[in-house]
Design a protein around this motif. Structure first.
Motif, PDB file in Angstrom:
ATOM      1  N   ARG A   2      37.118  14.736  23.850  1.00  0.00           N
ATOM      2  CA  ARG A   2      37.264  13.798  23.255  1.00  0.00           C
ATOM      3  C   ARG A   2      38.816  13.755  22.519  1.00  0.00           C
ATOM      4  O   ARG A   2      39.829  14.690  22.131  1.00  0.00           O
ATOM      5  CB  ARG A   2      36.240  14.368  21.713  1.00  0.00           C
ATOM      6  CG  ARG A   2      36.021  13.217  20.625  1.00  0.00           C
ATOM      7  CD  ARG A   2      35.200  13.485  19.555  1.00  0.00           C
ATOM      8  NE  ARG A   2      35.206  12.862  18.144  1.00  0.00           N
ATOM      9  CZ  ARG A   2      34.649  11.235  17.941  1.00  0.00           C
ATOM     10  NH1 ARG A   2      33.496  11.380  19.200  1.00  0.00           N
ATOM     11  NH2 ARG A   2      34.516  10.715  16.609  1.00  0.00           N
ATOM     12  N   ARG A  92      43.887   6.091  25.779  1.00  0.00           N
ATOM     13  CA  ARG A  92      42.916   6.616  25.710  1.00  0.00           C
ATOM     14  C   ARG A  92      42.186   6.252  24.066  1.00  0.00           C
ATOM     15  O   ARG A  92      40.614   6.652  23.262  1.00  0.00           O
ATOM     16  CB  ARG A  92      42.691   8.670  25.339  1.00  0.00           C
ATOM     17  CG  ARG A  92      42.558   7.852  26.927  1.00  0.00           C
ATOM     18  CD  ARG A  92      42.691   9.643  27.702  1.00  0.00           C
ATOM     19  NE  ARG A  92      43.164   9.987  29.390  1.00  0.00           N
ATOM     20  CZ  ARG A  92      44.183  10.122  29.300  1.00  0.00           C
ATOM     21  NH1 ARG A  92      45.286  10.680  28.870  1.00  0.00           N
ATOM     22  NH2 ARG A  92      44.141  10.286  31.231  1.00  0.00           N
ATOM     23  N   LEU A  95      38.873   3.798  22.137  1.00  0.00           N
ATOM     24  CA  LEU A  95      37.348   4.063  22.078  1.00  0.00           C
ATOM     25  C   LEU A  95      37.133   4.655  20.793  1.00  0.00           C
ATOM     26  O   LEU A  95      36.213   4.142  20.014  1.00  0.00           O
ATOM     27  CB  LEU A  95      37.105   4.601  23.162  1.00  0.00           C
ATOM     28  CG  LEU A  95      36.769   4.279  24.279  1.00  0.00           C
ATOM     29  CD1 LEU A  95      36.248   3.136  24.120  1.00  0.00           C
ATOM     30  CD2 LEU A  95      38.336   3.724  25.161  1.00  0.00           C
ATOM     31  N   PRO A  99      34.970   1.473  18.841  1.00  0.00           N
ATOM     32  CA  PRO A  99      34.235   2.076  19.095  1.00  0.00           C
ATOM     33  C   PRO A  99      32.943   1.148  19.787  1.00  0.00           C
ATOM     34  O   PRO A  99      32.152   1.460  20.281  1.00  0.00           O
ATOM     35  CB  PRO A  99      33.255   2.766  17.766  1.00  0.00           C
ATOM     36  CG  PRO A  99      33.937   2.493  17.065  1.00  0.00           C
ATOM     37  CD  PRO A  99      35.258   1.813  17.116  1.00  0.00           C
ATOM     38  N   LEU A 101      33.522  -1.256  21.792  1.00  0.00           N
ATOM     39  CA  LEU A 101      34.093  -0.648  23.581  1.00  0.00           C
ATOM     40  C   LEU A 101      33.009   0.010  24.257  1.00  0.00           C
ATOM     41  O   LEU A 101      32.991  -0.417  26.032  1.00  0.00           O
ATOM     42  CB  LEU A 101      35.358  -0.680  23.621  1.00  0.00           C
ATOM     43  CG  LEU A 101      36.232  -1.885  23.409  1.00  0.00           C
ATOM     44  CD1 LEU A 101      37.990  -1.316  23.530  1.00  0.00           C
ATOM     45  CD2 LEU A 101      36.673  -2.892  23.896  1.00  0.00           C
ATOM     46  N   LEU A 102      32.852   1.304  23.612  1.00  0.00           N
ATOM     47  CA  LEU A 102      31.070   1.840  24.433  1.00  0.00           C
ATOM     48  C   LEU A 102      30.242   1.310  25.063  1.00  0.00           C
ATOM     49  O   LEU A 102      29.292   1.977  26.083  1.00  0.00           O
ATOM     50  CB  LEU A 102      31.101   3.014  23.560  1.00  0.00           C
ATOM     51  CG  LEU A 102      32.182   4.003  23.242  1.00  0.00           C
ATOM     52  CD1 LEU A 102      32.221   5.039  21.963  1.00  0.00           C
ATOM     53  CD2 LEU A 102      32.723   4.617  24.735  1.00  0.00           C
ATOM     54  N   GLU A 103      30.109  -0.228  24.101  1.00  0.00           N
ATOM     55  CA  GLU A 103      28.545  -0.341  24.281  1.00  0.00           C
ATOM     56  C   GLU A 103      28.534  -1.612  25.106  1.00  0.00           C
ATOM     57  O   GLU A 103      27.309  -2.537  25.630  1.00  0.00           O
ATOM     58  CB  GLU A 103      27.943  -0.408  23.027  1.00  0.00           C
ATOM     59  CG  GLU A 103      27.794   0.744  22.154  1.00  0.00           C
ATOM     60  CD  GLU A 103      27.168   0.619  21.100  1.00  0.00           C
ATOM     61  OE1 GLU A 103      26.744  -0.695  20.075  1.00  0.00           O
ATOM     62  OE2 GLU A 103      27.006   1.520  19.997  1.00  0.00           O
ATOM     63  N   VAL A 121      38.591   2.073  29.147  1.00  0.00           N
ATOM     64  CA  VAL A 121      37.908   1.460  28.605  1.00  0.00           C
ATOM     65  C   VAL A 121      36.621   1.850  29.452  1.00  0.00           C
ATOM     66  O   VAL A 121      35.139   2.104  29.472  1.00  0.00           O
ATOM     67  CB  VAL A 121      37.905   0.050  28.681  1.00  0.00           C
ATOM     68  CG1 VAL A 121      36.626  -1.044  28.853  1.00  0.00           C
ATOM     69  CG2 VAL A 121      38.720  -0.148  27.231  1.00  0.00           C
ATOM     70  N   ALA A 124      34.818   5.074  29.600  1.00  0.00           N
ATOM     71  CA  ALA A 124      33.699   5.565  29.196  1.00  0.00           C
ATOM     72  C   ALA A 124      32.950   4.712  29.248  1.00  0.00           C
ATOM     73  O   ALA A 124      31.485   5.176  28.183  1.00  0.00           O
ATOM     74  CB  ALA A 124      34.896   5.181  27.333  1.00  0.00           C
ATOM     75  N   ASN A 125      32.797   3.265  28.940  1.00  0.00           N
ATOM     76  CA  ASN A 125      31.679   2.943  29.266  1.00  0.00           C
ATOM     77  C   ASN A 125      31.695   2.681  30.570  1.00  0.00           C
ATOM     78  O   ASN A 125      31.853   1.404  31.032  1.00  0.00           O
ATOM     79  CB  ASN A 125      32.108   1.478  28.898  1.00  0.00           C
ATOM     80  CG  ASN A 125      30.765   0.431  28.485  1.00  0.00           C
ATOM     81  OD1 ASN A 125      30.088   0.928  29.302  1.00  0.00           O
ATOM     82  ND2 ASN A 125      30.830  -0.775  27.535  1.00  0.00           N
TER      83      ASN A 125
END
Length: 323
Positions: A2, A92, A95, A99, A101-103, A121, A124-125
């Protein structure tokens, strides 16, 4: 791992007052060197009248070309020189700052450069398709090579292409995005879920060119989709390091680098105005309920070799396209 990211290392208003109190007409209307600038550059080379630093490349009249076409050539030369794709580190922190962009299912990065925003991106996704465009063909090649080498398992979800939104016809970028998503079988609702504009508007010639650029980008976003923005802010350290010979008169806080590329430093108010006039609505709160409107992000970067803290200022915000 993280990423921990800090954006309030110092107060912007205090920093702005400090700069403005040292405003020195002798350096061409720019601020006098701060201690950190002087330590980095040396007092004799930071924008003083009479310095022997050459200005950026100019046209026949000696002026730096500021057309979109000229900037595309300048950036193409830049990425041709720095073609290893490692000039910019992976961002990094994006994200943590964006946040959403994670979904999302599909993302368009405008001004992809060497892929430093697309890579985190993709990592992480795992369900996102990332389209990326740049007005430099060399940048597109750098981004494709970076993804293929550093994220080979994700390369099938990435596609880059050459496009200059500021000179594209109305709807052209949106149509190109739709065509590429449909060819991939990606289900979308009239555009991408999110557009990522990170350190790109500062490279676009100000005025009507910036207006056209932003509107073409918004056209490629679906109704209800997001536009995530981050760029250089007023009184950022690089702005304070530019000598007066590199300051352009076409817009305040716009400078030409030695390679001919532009650098613009924004205020929160002008960013708000630009995005509002492009038809977007500012997001007012993050997922944790904490208010996160468009704002200055003030970050201390340490120059360990010289033992000084450098004050970096960015403007950051998220907007939504009305449904």
């Amino acid at each position: 791992a993280r990423v921990t990211y800090f954006e309030r290392d110092f107060d912007f208003d205090d920093h702005a007052r400090e700069v403005e109190e040292t405003w020195d007409p002798a350096v061409g209307g720019g601020p006098a060197p701060s201690p950190s600038v002087t330590a980095l550059d040396g007092a004799a080379t930071v924008g003083r009248v009479g310095t022997n630093r050459r200005g950026p490349p100019g046209d026949e009249d000696g002026a730096t070309p500021t057309t979109s076409e000229a900037q595309a050539r300048a950036w193409d030369d830049f990425h041709g020189t720095h073609d290893s794709g490692v000039f910019f580190k992976e961002r990094r922190y994006l994200l943590a700052e964006f946040p959403a962009l994670l979904e999302v299912g599909c993302v368009l990065e405008v001004g992809c450069g060497s892929g430093s925003s697309a890579l985190p991106v993709l990592a992480a996704n795992p369900s996102a398709t990332v389209l990326a465009c740049d007005w430099s063909a060399n940048a597109v090649r750098c981004a494709e090579r970076a993804v293929a080498s550093r994220a080979p398992d994700d390369a099938h979800r990435f596609e880059a292409f050459v496009c200059d939104p500021s000179t594209s016809a109305r709807g052209a970028l949106a149509a190109e995005v739709d065509r590429r998503l449909e060819r991939r079988g990606v289900i979308h609702r009239g555009g991408v879920d999110a557009a990522l504009l990170v350190f790109v508007l500062s490279a676009v010639p100000p005025g009507t060119t910036t207006v056209a650029f932003l509107r073409r980008c918004v056209e490629a976003v679906r109704p209800g989709g997001l536009v995530c923005f981050r760029d250089y802010g007023a009184y950022d350290l690089p702005m304070l390091r530019f000598p007066p010979s590199q300051r352009l008169l076409i817009a305040d806080r716009t400078y030409a680098r030695m390679d001919g590329t532009l650098a613009r430093f924004f205020t929160v108010d002008e960013v708000r105005t630009m995005f509002r006039e492009a038809g977007l609505v500012e997001e007012g709160a993050g997922g944790d309920g904490e208010a996160t409107p468009v704002r200055y992000c003030c970050v201390h970067n340490e120059n360990k070799r010289k033992g000084i803290l450098m004050k970096r200022v960015f403007v950051h915000g998220v907007w939504r396209k009305p449904a």
